[in-house]
Motif scaffolding. Structure first.
Motif, PDB file in Angstrom:
ATOM      1  N   ARG A 298       0.814  -1.221   0.000  1.00  0.00           N
ATOM      2  CA  ARG A 298       0.000   0.000   0.000  1.00  0.00           C
ATOM      3  C   ARG A 298       0.845   1.267   0.000  1.00  0.00           C
ATOM      4  NH1 ARG A 298      -2.559  -0.167   6.141  1.00  0.00           N
ATOM      5  NH2 ARG A 298      -0.970  -1.511   7.039  1.00  0.00           N
ATOM      6  N   CYS A 324      -1.391   3.248  -3.684  1.00  0.00           N
ATOM      7  CA  CYS A 324      -1.975   2.198  -2.861  1.00  0.00           C
ATOM      8  C   CYS A 324      -2.510   1.072  -3.740  1.00  0.00           C
ATOM      9  CB  CYS A 324      -3.072   2.773  -1.979  1.00  0.00           C
ATOM     10  SG  CYS A 324      -3.647   1.589  -0.747  1.00  0.00           S
ATOM     11  N   THR A 326      -3.119  -1.866  -2.858  1.00  0.00           N
ATOM     12  CA  THR A 326      -4.130  -2.589  -2.085  1.00  0.00           C
ATOM     13  C   THR A 326      -5.521  -2.027  -2.338  1.00  0.00           C
ATOM     14  OG1 THR A 326      -2.412  -2.825  -0.387  1.00  0.00           O
ATOM     15  CG2 THR A 326      -4.637  -3.481   0.230  1.00  0.00           C
TER      16      THR A 326
END
Length: 409
Positions: A298, A324, A326
């Motif tokens: 991230r 990010c 994620t």
């Protein structure tokens, strides 16, 4: 989309960088779902967000913005700050810490180590390591999947990859573990201390290869020593040292935490573990969907070389931006029902698990292989997992648990 703001200048004597605070970067470290809840909220209300935590940084949460930033290294540099929080204190570590074209000779030197022909060799080696490490664990009845297995797997693969002794690999494992703990607690003095030890280990590998050369097509240190820059000159000693130092650690943490996330998923969804057991031919698809759901990065960062506008927000030159991954891989505008595990996806774009562009992870093939081998070993030697305790989570720049206690079914 991104456009350059050519004439933006902060007034003389004023604070240049943003102090806006859209989110707390340190979510509950004991909550497996907290980070995804935060990212969902930010994608909806503030997709280009700023936090004053960790010295202050911007974060891109949407797939398109992250893809754009990764594709233009002239505008979004990795040479200034490559992760959030800033942790590099002991020198440049190519190729990640350099932008093209400076990074290119290092990248070209190590890329052949992951070519298809070499992966044929690693297919058998990694699967044998995974089976050997896991086969006796289910008989224990209970275990920490990370501590007993997923932390050890990349270390043993690393020993084979660098052609080093088990003793040296154990030393790297212990230092790598201490380095990771220092990252989690943000003990920057300890980070620097352990990083310097890793440099010493890297230098020892290089010194040995100078005296005992290996095949550059199979050994990373020999490949770097044999490489030449654009002028036909050997790569500088410090650059080779930094690259070996980077390779020693970069492949340890992510497999540990990602396989921890996969174990949590299977605890919650035993039907998906049964799918893995019943259909081993689907292991690559299952791997891809788990990587999308639980991408372990991230905090990879870029720094704009000029003032830019992203998603309507003005970001100044030199302000760090976290990409990010994620969050991007659960972007509702790209993935239907993004929080669900589905093998029938027909998305226009693939998940961003190993990056994109010139800094896409060079070790991606062996990383995927480790994950697939681990899933195959789990399916071969046990019938599933049940949660057996809390799952403490890593903090930035990674995402995922560093301990997953389970009871074997």
């Amino acid at each position: 989309m991104t456009k350059v703001i050519h004439d933006r200048r902060a007034p003389e004597g004023t604070e240049r960088f943003s102090k806006r605070h859209d989110f707390d970067a340190e979510t509950d470290p004991s909550d497996f779902d907290a980070a995804h809840e935060l990212f969902s909220d930010l994608r909806a209300r503030c997709p280009v967000a700023h936090s004053n935590d960790m010295e202050g940084f911007w974060m891109l949460t949407r797939y398109e913005d992250i893809e754009t930033a990764m594709s233009d290294p002239t505008l979004y540099s990795t040479a200034v700050q490559n992760v959030v929080p800033r942790v590099a204190t002991t020198g440049r570590r190519p190729p990640l810490h350099l932008d093209p074209p400076e990074h290119t000779p290092y990248r070209k030197a190590i890329a052949p180590l992951f070519r298809r022909e070499r992966m044929q060799h690693w297919n058998k080696v990694v699967r044998e390591i995974s089976d050997r490490l896991f086969k006796d664990i289910p008989a224990m009845g209970r275990a920490d999947i990370c501590g007993e297995f997923s932390f050890h797997l990349p270390i043993h693969v690393l020993a084979e990859f660098f052609m080093i002794s088990e003793e040296d690999a154990l030393r790297i494992r212990n230092i790598g573990h201490a380095f990771n703990l220092a990252l989690q607690t943000k003990d920057f003095d300890a980070i620097q201390k352990h990083s310097l030890v890793l440099y010493d280990i890297a230098q020892g590998i290089i010194d040995d290869r100078k005296e005992n050369p290996r095949d550059p097509g199979a050994d990373p240190a020999s490949a770097l020593l044999a490489a030449r820059d654009f002028d036909g000159e050997p790569l500088p000693d410090q650059g080779i040292l930094g690259t070996i130092r980077q390779l020693l650690v970069v492949g340890i943490i992510a497999p540990t935490t990602f396989l921890g996330s996969a174990a949590v998923h299977f605890c919650r969804h035993p039907e998906h573990f049964q799918l893995l057991k019943d259909h081993p031919e689907k292991t690559p698809q299952i791997t891809e969907e788990l990587l999308r759901l639980y991408t372990p990065y991230r905090g990879f960062a870029r720094t704009p070389t000029r003032d830019v506008e992203i998603g309507g927000e003005k970001i100044c030159k030199d302000e760090p931006i976290a990409l990010c991954f994620t969050s991007a891989n659960r972007d509702e505008t790209v993935f239907d029902c993004p929080h669900e595990f589905r093998l029938d996806r027909d998305n226009p774009k693939p998940a961003i698990a190993f990056g994109r562009g010139p800094h896409r992870c060079a070790g991606e093939p062996i990383g995927r292989l480790m994950i697939e081998a681990a899933l195959e070993s789990w399916a071969k030697y046990c019938n599933g997992f049940a949660a057996d305790g809390p799952t403490p989570m890593t903090t930035w720049p990674e995402y995922g648990p560093f301990a997953v206690p389970v009871r074997f079914l």
